[in-house]
Design a protein around this motif. Structure first.
Motif, short mmCIF file in Angstrom:
data_model
loop_
_atom_site.label_atom_id
_atom_site.label_comp_id
_atom_site.label_asym_id
_atom_site.label_seq_id
_atom_site.Cartn_x
_atom_site.Cartn_y
_atom_site.Cartn_z
N ALA A 91 24.94 25.38 3.04
CA ALA A 91 24.99 26.78 2.59
C ALA A 91 25.75 27.64 3.60
N TRP A 92 25.53 27.39 4.89
CA TRP A 92 26.25 28.12 5.92
C TRP A 92 27.76 27.87 5.81
N ALA A 93 28.12 26.61 5.64
CA ALA A 93 29.53 26.25 5.54
C ALA A 93 30.19 26.88 4.32
N LYS A 94 29.42 27.08 3.27
CA LYS A 94 29.96 27.71 2.06
C LYS A 94 30.28 29.18 2.32
N VAL A 95 29.43 29.84 3.11
CA VAL A 95 29.63 31.26 3.42
C VAL A 95 30.68 31.45 4.51
N TYR A 96 30.64 30.56 5.54
CA TYR A 96 31.52 30.68 6.70
C TYR A 96 32.32 29.39 6.89
N PRO A 97 33.24 29.07 5.99
CA PRO A 97 33.93 27.78 6.07
C PRO A 97 34.79 27.61 7.33
N LYS A 122 32.49 16.75 8.00
CA LYS A 122 33.38 15.93 7.19
C LYS A 122 33.72 16.62 5.88
N GLN A 123 32.71 17.30 5.32
CA GLN A 123 32.95 18.01 4.06
C GLN A 123 33.92 19.17 4.23
N VAL A 124 33.74 19.98 5.29
CA VAL A 124 34.64 21.13 5.47
C VAL A 124 36.02 20.67 5.92
N SER A 125 36.09 19.56 6.65
CA SER A 125 37.40 19.03 7.07
C SER A 125 38.19 18.56 5.86
N ALA A 126 37.49 17.96 4.91
CA ALA A 126 38.15 17.50 3.69
C ALA A 126 38.70 18.66 2.87
N GLN A 127 38.13 19.85 3.10
CA GLN A 127 38.59 21.05 2.40
C GLN A 127 39.64 21.83 3.21
N GLY A 128 40.03 21.26 4.35
CA GLY A 128 41.09 21.87 5.15
C GLY A 128 40.62 22.82 6.22
N HIS A 129 39.33 22.81 6.53
CA HIS A 129 38.79 23.71 7.56
C HIS A 129 38.46 22.92 8.83
N GLN A 130 38.52 23.61 9.96
CA GLN A 130 38.22 23.00 11.24
C GLN A 130 36.83 23.43 11.71
#
Length: 357
Positions: A91-97, A122-130
């Protein structure tokens, strides 16, 4: 009011410098608002902490008022408010990717927190975020950070930073780094914002000179304790540098404002317990430190906090390294000119004569 500003902010800035010095260049986030002695102390304490070297604050009022970067991570309450830790992280990653900094010690750092953080990374990296990294707020931080670092590296996240918090101070920070703990930055609150190990800076105000019938008359406050006897007259403070190095300070000299400071200079040690009371300084350069900020000759006031921080760091860098030790630091020499010391003695004698008669 002036004493309140000078004492409090000098105290917190000094504590901040000690912590930042111990951190050896690693960023320090000021996290102290909830433990400060009131909202004003929290806000202006954050300002002072930045002057002492901190890079950011969790205090949004201070961040807005003084243009300080706001920083922090999630609270334990965030994690607890979800049915499980992984859901909280997602949920945090969804708000602050682009600001995925995860608090991993709510349940178990190594068995739960770090593995779940890695899954989200791994999930946020796959979406292009660091991903930013993790924060550890309890337990044996040195051992936990070392094991977490290996887990993150093995998972392919060597750039993920590890932040440490939890009642840290300069001595704890130094100890962690001496052990080789792989910590990238620190969040420090209560022991910084309250200067817990030394919570009082005893700056005082005493009248030094008074204008009577268009003539300035030096004043003194006398005490049975030598260290509490004040210095009379309008004064200037000079920083004394080696003649061959204008960035290496060797002492400060307090002089009357109308004195001209040149070598050789006879001085008296301001430390009442010093063995060598008087000496002569030779081969030096002197720079006046005091400037006028109120009045017809007022200097412009700098409002950019990070320019103030840089000035502060530059000044401290000029001091001898031995004076910066956390344990048993060397005393930085402060002297009085012979003229000022003589004026002080004259007024002490005069006060004693008046008392006797």
């Amino acid at each position: 009011f002036i004493l309140n500003i000078i004492n409090h902010q000098s105290l917190i800035a000094t504590k901040s410098w000690q912590i930042n010095h111990a951190a050896q260049g690693r960023p320090i986030m000021e996290f102290g608002a909830r433990r400060a002695q009131g909202p004003d102390a929290a806000t202006y304490g954050a300002r002072a902490a930045v002057i002492g070297g901190c890079t950011s604050t969790s205090n949004l009022q201070a961040a807005s008022q003084f243009n300080i970067p706001a920083a922090g991570t999630m609270a334990h309450a965030w994690v607890e408010s979800f049915s499980d830790e992984l859901s909280a992280f997602q949920a945090w990653a969804k708000v602050y990717p682009d600001k995925v900094s995860l608090l991993v010690d709510t349940y178990d750092v190594l068995k739960s927190g770090v593995p779940n953080a890695i899954r989200v990374f791994k999930q946020v990296s796959a979406q292009g975020h660091q991903p930013v990294g993790i924060r550890i707020d309890s337990g044996d931080i040195s051992q936990l950070a070392s094991k977490a670092r290996k887990m993150l590296d093995d998972a392919g996240f060597p750039k993920a930073k590890i932040t440490a918090s939890n009642a840290l101070d300069a001595h704890v920070v130094k100890s962690l780094l001496d052990e080789g703990a792989p910590i990238d930055n620190f969040g420090i609150g209560e022991r910084l914002i309250t200067s817990s190990s030394s919570p009082v800076l005893s700056g005082v105000y005493k009248l030094a000179e008074e204008k009577i019938n268009d003539q300035w008359i030096p004043k003194i406050k006398v005490s049975d304790s030598r260290e509490k006897i004040t210095l009379p007259g309008n004064k200037q403070v000079y920083r004394i540098y080696r003649q061959d190095n204008l960035h290496q300070a060797i002492a400060d000299v307090i002089a009357l404002a109308d004195e001209h400071i040149t070598a050789p200079l006879k001085v008296v040690n301001a430390n009442s317990a010093a063995t060598h009371v008087s000496q002569v300084l030779t081969n030096f350069n002197a720079k006046p430190l005091m400037q006028e900020y109120l009045g017809s000759n007022a200097s412009p006031i700098e409002n950019d906090l990070f320019k103030i921080q840089q000035f502060s760091m530059d000044q401290v860098a000029e001091l001898p390294e031995a004076t910066k030790r956390l344990v048993n630091p060397d005393r930085y020499p402060v002297y009085l000119t012979a003229t000022l010391a003589e004026l002080q003695e004259q007024l002490i004698t005069k006060a004693q004569f008046m008392e006797e008669h």
